[in-house]
Design a protein around this motif. Structure first.
Motif, PDB file in Angstrom:
ATOM      1  N   LYS A  43       1.019  -1.383  -0.082  1.00 51.42           N
ATOM      2  CA  LYS A  43       0.006   0.051   0.020  1.00 51.42           C
ATOM      3  C   LYS A  43       0.865   1.303   0.048  1.00 51.42           C
ATOM      4  O   LYS A  43       1.994   1.235   0.193  1.00 51.42           O
ATOM      5  CB  LYS A  43      -0.900   0.114   1.386  1.00 51.42           C
ATOM      6  CG  LYS A  43      -1.939  -1.072   1.231  1.00 51.42           C
ATOM      7  CD  LYS A  43      -2.675  -0.850   2.347  1.00 51.42           C
ATOM      8  CE  LYS A  43      -3.807  -1.712   2.726  1.00 51.42           C
ATOM      9  NZ  LYS A  43      -4.697  -1.809   3.982  1.00 51.42           N
ATOM     10  N   GLY A  44       0.189   2.470  -0.146  1.00 53.01           N
ATOM     11  CA  GLY A  44       1.047   3.500  -0.063  1.00 53.01           C
ATOM     12  C   GLY A  44       1.800   4.277  -1.091  1.00 53.01           C
ATOM     13  O   GLY A  44       2.868   4.616  -1.130  1.00 53.01           O
ATOM     14  N   LEU A  86      -3.016   4.877  -2.867  1.00 52.78           N
ATOM     15  CA  LEU A  86      -3.036   3.589  -3.941  1.00 52.78           C
ATOM     16  C   LEU A  86      -2.504   2.356  -3.503  1.00 52.78           C
ATOM     17  O   LEU A  86      -1.137   2.597  -2.862  1.00 52.78           O
ATOM     18  CB  LEU A  86      -2.713   4.082  -5.223  1.00 52.78           C
ATOM     19  CG  LEU A  86      -3.518   5.086  -6.036  1.00 52.78           C
ATOM     20  CD1 LEU A  86      -2.945   5.576  -7.257  1.00 52.78           C
ATOM     21  CD2 LEU A  86      -4.938   4.716  -6.211  1.00 52.78           C
ATOM     22  N   ALA A  87      -2.683   1.168  -3.928  1.00 51.61           N
ATOM     23  CA  ALA A  87      -1.967   0.107  -3.522  1.00 51.61           C
ATOM     24  C   ALA A  87      -1.268  -0.581  -4.906  1.00 51.61           C
ATOM     25  O   ALA A  87      -2.160  -0.405  -5.925  1.00 51.61           O
ATOM     26  CB  ALA A  87      -2.755  -0.902  -2.616  1.00 51.61           C
ATOM     27  N   VAL A 103      -4.685  -0.669  -7.556  1.00 55.96           N
ATOM     28  CA  VAL A 103      -6.246  -0.405  -6.910  1.00 55.96           C
ATOM     29  C   VAL A 103      -5.920   0.598  -5.708  1.00 55.96           C
ATOM     30  O   VAL A 103      -4.989   1.091  -5.301  1.00 55.96           O
ATOM     31  CB  VAL A 103      -6.742  -1.662  -6.248  1.00 55.96           C
ATOM     32  CG1 VAL A 103      -6.925  -2.701  -7.369  1.00 55.96           C
ATOM     33  CG2 VAL A 103      -5.845  -2.423  -5.135  1.00 55.96           C
ATOM     34  N   THR A 104      -7.056   1.050  -5.321  1.00 52.24           N
ATOM     35  CA  THR A 104      -7.080   1.993  -4.026  1.00 52.24           C
ATOM     36  C   THR A 104      -6.538   0.911  -2.488  1.00 52.24           C
ATOM     37  O   THR A 104      -6.895  -0.135  -2.598  1.00 52.24           O
ATOM     38  CB  THR A 104      -8.399   2.444  -3.593  1.00 52.24           C
ATOM     39  OG1 THR A 104      -9.330   1.396  -3.233  1.00 52.24           O
ATOM     40  CG2 THR A 104      -9.052   3.277  -4.870  1.00 52.24           C
ATOM     41  N   VAL A 111      -9.958  -1.166 -10.861  1.00 49.50           N
ATOM     42  CA  VAL A 111      -8.483  -1.387 -11.387  1.00 49.50           C
ATOM     43  C   VAL A 111      -8.108   0.109 -11.936  1.00 49.50           C
ATOM     44  O   VAL A 111      -8.668   0.459 -12.945  1.00 49.50           O
ATOM     45  CB  VAL A 111      -8.524  -2.441 -12.406  1.00 49.50           C
ATOM     46  CG1 VAL A 111      -7.015  -2.398 -12.791  1.00 49.50           C
ATOM     47  CG2 VAL A 111      -8.825  -3.882 -11.789  1.00 49.50           C
ATOM     48  N   LYS A 112      -6.949   0.384 -11.152  1.00 50.69           N
ATOM     49  CA  LYS A 112      -6.645   1.902 -11.528  1.00 50.69           C
ATOM     50  C   LYS A 112      -5.500   1.931 -12.410  1.00 50.69           C
ATOM     51  O   LYS A 112      -5.193   2.737 -13.238  1.00 50.69           O
ATOM     52  CB  LYS A 112      -6.306   2.520 -10.306  1.00 50.69           C
ATOM     53  CG  LYS A 112      -7.053   2.783  -9.318  1.00 50.69           C
ATOM     54  CD  LYS A 112      -7.658   4.131  -9.074  1.00 50.69           C
ATOM     55  CE  LYS A 112      -8.794   4.499  -8.398  1.00 50.69           C
ATOM     56  NZ  LYS A 112      -9.258   5.608  -8.920  1.00 50.69           N
TER      57      LYS A 112
END
Ligand code: ASP
Length: 439
Positions: A293-294, A371-372, A418-419, A402-403
């Motif tokens: 994450k982060g 975001l992760a 992803v978030t 999905v980002k």
């Protein structure tokens, strides 16, 4: 066959653990070179001897009384010696350590005593030759590990010993001063010894039965990876999956020596094999899933970006000038996104944005945070159709947006953004589709 066996701190935390280790070593006469860590935690609230040594030495540095702390360390070793019923006294060793602490020999020296003393006990217990790592593992004056000199001296020294114990974690500068590797560095020593003796296998004994397909904090009881390549391991380790010190693969990798991760508390388990290459297919197409994450995504837009030569370089220069390393750079026709670690980026954010404006003159810059990134890693993906399809279908079914998608050109991994909030659910969805439905 020659095997080098390294045992981690939890495998050597008490006399009971030492007895298990002794049985493992004696069960196979090819296990001739042993690399011990310092005694680790006996229970979760316990303190590792390495940390006790750092704490004790910090007092010595400040000219404070450290006798109580040193006594507690001594008791840890005495408990092991008594439990093993050894006729071994560490009196002289502790006198030297006390004197050197008073003379401020440095925290590297202090920390290294954990492995040094455990090595002495191990050698006495097994009746193997003790080889002080300070005499055979070397660092250059720059602090870099001196692979060449080490290999020369160590291989010659061990050629004269049928069995030996070489304590992990430290070596020395050419003037004799002790230097340690970074934390967890006994793994590196094991790898260096394996290279020096041209071992057939480097067994790394720890308290888990190998690398897991996914993080057990997210997936209950995940499957164990049977075989993983060094390259796959790098991808997963980079994304946070750790069992082995990152630098431990390099010495053995050069020599094609496989690493076998094993569990001291379940020696019958086969563990994980880490190899250069293999024709063995992973059981589940994917080898493992890991993530972090982060992250922040810095989205840069500029019309006609596609035809502007040097645009990417100018954008990345703004990050470089601020000492920020980037993780991924997916791009579109008129857009480019740079993924960076949020905590590294936050303080320098406005400087970087100003730098991009100055250097690349974009139309707009937009920053997305929290975001992760998830890496789905598997050598089998190259030859299996539909892997990406299954990953994204699983994410869609789990309602996850999905980002970002980035499939490395090696086809070894797919990176998905992803978030932070969707991170755990995304890993579960991917694990379920590839592993659970196959069981
Ligand atoms: N004892 C050292 C540490 O705790 C090195 C090791 O165990 O590998 O980091």
């Amino acid at each position: 066959m020659k095997k080098v066996v390294k045992f981690g701190g939890s495998s050597l935390a008490s006399a009971e653990q030492f007895i298990k280790v002794g049985k493992i070593i004696k069960a196979d006469k090819e296990r001739c070179y042993v690399v011990p860590s310092a005694p680790g935690k006996r229970f979760s609230a316990d303190t590792k001897v390495t940390d006790m040594l750092y704490g004790c030495y910090a007092l010595a540095e400040e000219d404070k009384d450290f006798s109580g702390e040193l006594k507690a360390i001594r008791e840890r070793y005495q408990e092991i010696i008594d439990g093993l019923k050894l006729k071994l006294s560490l009196d002289e060793e502790f006198k030297v350590i006390e004197k050197n602490f008073k003379e401020k020999a440095g925290d590297n020296y202090a920390a290294s005593r954990g492995e040094y003393l455990n090595g002495i006990i191990m050698a006495a217990y097994l009746n193997y030759t003790f080889v002080d790592a300070a005499e055979v593992i070397f660092f250059k004056d720059t602090g870099e590990f001196d692979a060449e000199k080490t290999n020369e001296v160590l291989s010659e020294r061990l050629a004269g010993c049928a069995n030996a114990v070489v304590p992990g974690f430290y070596g020395s500068f050419s003037d004799g001063r002790v230097k340690t590797f970074s934390r967890g560095g006994s793994d590196i020593t094991g790898s260096i010894v394996a290279k020096a003796v041209k071992a057939d296998v480097y067994e790394n004994w720890t308290d888990v039965s190998g690398f897991l397909v996914a993080d057990p904090r997210i997936i209950e009881n995940p499957a164990v990876i049977e075989v993983i390549t060094y390259r796959e391991l790098r991808e997963l380790a980079y994304m946070g999956a750790t069992v082995l010190h990152e630098d431990a693969i390099f010495p053995v990798r050069q020599q094609g020596i496989p690493i076998n991760i094993r569990n001291t508390n379940a020696p019958e388990d086969k563990g994980t094999w880490i190899v250069g290459s293999t024709c063995q297919k992973s059981r589940y197409v994917l080898t493992g899933i890991a993530g972090k994450k982060g992250f922040c995504a810095v989205n840069i837009e500029k019309d006609m970006m596609n035809s502007e030569i040097g645009f990417g370089r100018k954008v990345l220069q703004a990050f470089e000038e601020n000492g920020i390393s980037f993780e991924h750079v997916p791009s579109g026709i008129d857009t480019m996104t740079v993924f960076v670690h949020q905590d590294e980026f936050m303080n320098k954010e406005q400087k970087v944005v100003a730098g991009i404006h100055r250097l690349a003159d974009p139309d707009s810059i937009d920053i997305e945070s929290d975001l992760a990134l998830i890496a789905v890693v598997g050598r089998g993906m190259k030859s299996t159709r539909g892997t990406a399809g299954r990953v994204f279908a699983a994410l869609a079914h789990a309602n996850i947006n999905v980002k970002m998608i980035d499939q490395g050109s090696s086809e070894l991994n797919i990176i998905i953004g992803v978030t932070n909030d969707d991170f755990e659910a995304a890993i579960k969805a991917i694990y379920d589709i590839f592993v659970v439905t196959q069981l």
